[in-house]
Design a protein around this motif. Structure first.
Motif, PDB file in Angstrom:
ATOM      1  N   UNK A 239       0.901  -1.266  -0.018  1.00 44.49           N
ATOM      2  CA  UNK A 239       0.203  -0.017   0.065  1.00 44.49           C
ATOM      3  C   UNK A 239       0.801   1.150  -0.094  1.00 44.49           C
ATOM      4  N   UNK A 240       0.670   1.909  -1.014  1.00 41.24           N
ATOM      5  CA  UNK A 240       1.636   3.241  -1.179  1.00 41.24           C
ATOM      6  C   UNK A 240       1.457   4.518  -0.132  1.00 41.24           C
ATOM      7  N   UNK A 297      -9.088  -1.056  -5.953  1.00 39.61           N
ATOM      8  CA  UNK A 297      -8.891  -0.124  -5.267  1.00 39.61           C
ATOM      9  C   UNK A 297      -9.962   1.104  -5.551  1.00 39.61           C
ATOM     10  N   UNK A 298     -10.265   1.188  -6.768  1.00 38.39           N
ATOM     11  CA  UNK A 298     -11.012   2.415  -6.989  1.00 38.39           C
ATOM     12  C   UNK A 298     -12.522   2.184  -6.582  1.00 38.39           C
ATOM     13  N   UNK A 329      -5.563   3.534  -2.971  1.00 36.69           N
ATOM     14  CA  UNK A 329      -5.841   4.841  -3.155  1.00 36.69           C
ATOM     15  C   UNK A 329      -6.306   5.334  -1.691  1.00 36.69           C
ATOM     16  N   UNK A 330      -5.901   4.925  -0.606  1.00 38.75           N
ATOM     17  CA  UNK A 330      -6.267   5.744   0.710  1.00 38.75           C
ATOM     18  C   UNK A 330      -5.898   7.177   0.731  1.00 38.75           C
ATOM     19  N   UNK A 331      -5.063   7.819   0.089  1.00 37.40           N
ATOM     20  CA  UNK A 331      -5.134   9.112  -0.139  1.00 37.40           C
ATOM     21  C   UNK A 331      -6.040   9.835  -0.560  1.00 37.40           C
ATOM     22  N   UNK A 339     -10.583  11.897   6.692  1.00 41.99           N
ATOM     23  CA  UNK A 339     -10.212  11.006   7.509  1.00 41.99           C
ATOM     24  C   UNK A 339      -9.123  10.492   7.286  1.00 41.99           C
ATOM     25  N   UNK A 340      -7.784  10.531   8.245  1.00 38.96           N
ATOM     26  CA  UNK A 340      -6.570   9.654   7.909  1.00 38.96           C
ATOM     27  C   UNK A 340      -6.828   8.508   7.830  1.00 38.96           C
ATOM     28  N   UNK A 341      -6.001   7.642   7.416  1.00 38.31           N
ATOM     29  CA  UNK A 341      -5.999   6.223   7.466  1.00 38.31           C
ATOM     30  C   UNK A 341      -4.563   5.653   7.955  1.00 38.31           C
TER      31      UNK A 341
END
Length: 412
Positions: A239-240, A297-298, A329-331, A339-341
């Protein structure tokens, strides 16, 4: 012990093991377990059980065998109190001796003596405030209490049995049922059981106290107990630009502030379908994420944004996930929801303990090997509502919905 333990442990056919049997019962009186006593003497543990409990007749087997009659040994303290010891207890109690003094004289634990007086004593006739210990009556009580198997509480009380069965059918756990019984019937001890009683009524064959098919309503759905095994470690996944859980604010860890969520996926048949699960850390409130088209991811990003957008602002603080590629794509999710992940360490499911526990509960509704894509949004909402209306031990037997309502009312 006079018995010479035989070195040759090979089967000896239909031989009368007189010396072995005497040694076995002597070891049992000294407090050894059946397995350990059989190992020392050199017999199969099943043989020891047949000697102690007898055997019922079965098709294809020999006829029924009664338990072996044995006289209690008089040498040294045995596993159970003997009548002579009970007479000594009664004599010393009349002499006002202390519990510890009596225990030292008999070579017993003080708790053994105290428990014996409490269990087998009786109030004096005409004066219930005074307590008497009569040794011969105590011996009779102990002898009557000892035979096995005993009739179970569920089998003797139809009202209790029906209550347990109804709530098992509603997928309540045995522990939840036990606390509900104490809350519903506080002044009726005959309606109180511990959760182990319910498990034994389900798992132990031949008792017939609860319907066997009710095991499917348990969390695991198993019809028998299995030992715990070490779970396989998950392999690291990509996960980037991850922000690790070690950088998460301290307020998340103590669960004092609502709005911090844990998330994961439960996977369906052939790994082709999935349902997203979100659990609020302080209330254990559950929300299910609909993924009818897959978990790329999308698709994961859009589904999470839709699920989180319906939450009040005070419940959108952070999200903790494992290192799954579906969160690539959490960013973009964080930018859309503010909401931060945070990501767990590899192979560390306990860092999302509430979510892992909830995923186990959800497997009652979505068993492994099921095509999860066939469930509609409405069906997922129904399952979430049922979970949120169950009492939880960690919440003091409140439901997640009740605890969340209290927190929102306090915040407003």
């Amino acid at each position: 012990m006079d018995h010479q333990i035989r070195g040759d442990r090979r089967p000896q056919g239909r031989k009368k093991l007189t010396a072995e049997r005497a040694a076995y019962f002597q070891l049992m009186q000294q407090g050894y377990s059946n397995k350990e006593a059989c190992r020392i003497v050199g017999i199969n543990p099943r043989t020891g059980k047949v000697w102690r409990n007898g055997r019922r007749a079965h098709k294809g087997l020999s006829k029924a065998r009664p338990p072996v009659h044995r006289e209690p040994s008089s040498a040294g303290p045995g596993r159970y109190l003997r009548e002579s010891e009970r007479i000594h207890i009664a004599d010393r109690l009349r002499e006002k001796a202390s519990i510890r003094t009596i225990a030292a004289e008999l070579g017993r634990s003080p708790s053994t003596i105290s428990r014996e007086i409490r269990r087998n004593g009786m109030p004096l006739r005409g004066n219930a405030s005074r307590w008497a210990y009569r040794p011969h009556a105590a011996q009779s009580r102990a002898d009557a209490r000892r035979p096995r198997p005993k009739p179970g509480k569920l089998g003797q009380n139809p009202e209790l049995r029906d209550f347990v069965q109804r709530h098992l059918e509603r997928r309540w756990s045995p522990e939840q049922i036990c606390h509900a019984l104490r809350a519903r019937f506080p002044d009726r001890p005959e309606m109180h059981v511990v959760h182990e009683t319910i498990y034994q009524a389900l798992y132990v064959q031949g008792r017939g106290e609860l319907r066997r098919e009710l095991t499917r309503a348990l969390r695991t759905g198993r019809a028998m107990r299995r030992p715990h095994r070490q779970s396989a470690k998950r392999q690291p996944r990509m996960a980037k630009d991850m922000v690790m859980i070690s950088e998460r604010p301290p307020e998340v860890s103590d669960r004092a502030v609502p709005g911090h969520w844990e998330g994961d996926l439960i996977i369906g048949k052939a790994h082709k379908s999935a349902i997203g699960t979100l659990v609020e850390r302080s209330t254990r409130f559950v929300a299910l994420v609909h993924l009818p088209d897959g978990r790329q991811p999308a698709q994961m990003r859009d589904a999470l944004i839709q699920a989180v957008s319906a939450l009040p602002t005070q419940l959108k603080r952070s999200l903790t996930w494992d290192q799954g590629s579906e969160m690539h794509l959490h960013k973009e999710f964080s930018s859309a929801t503010d909401m931060p992940v945070y990501f767990c360490d590899p192979g560390s499911p306990w860092q999302r303990g509430s979510n892992e526990n909830t995923n186990g509960l959800l497997r009652q509704y979505f068993p492994k090997g099921t095509d999860l894509a066939r469930y509609s949004r409405q069906e997922l909402d129904t399952v979430a509502a049922e979970l949120n209306s169950r009492p939880r031990k960690t919440l003091g037997w409140e439901t997640p919905a009740e605890r969340l309502a209290k927190l929102l009312a306090t915040a407003s």
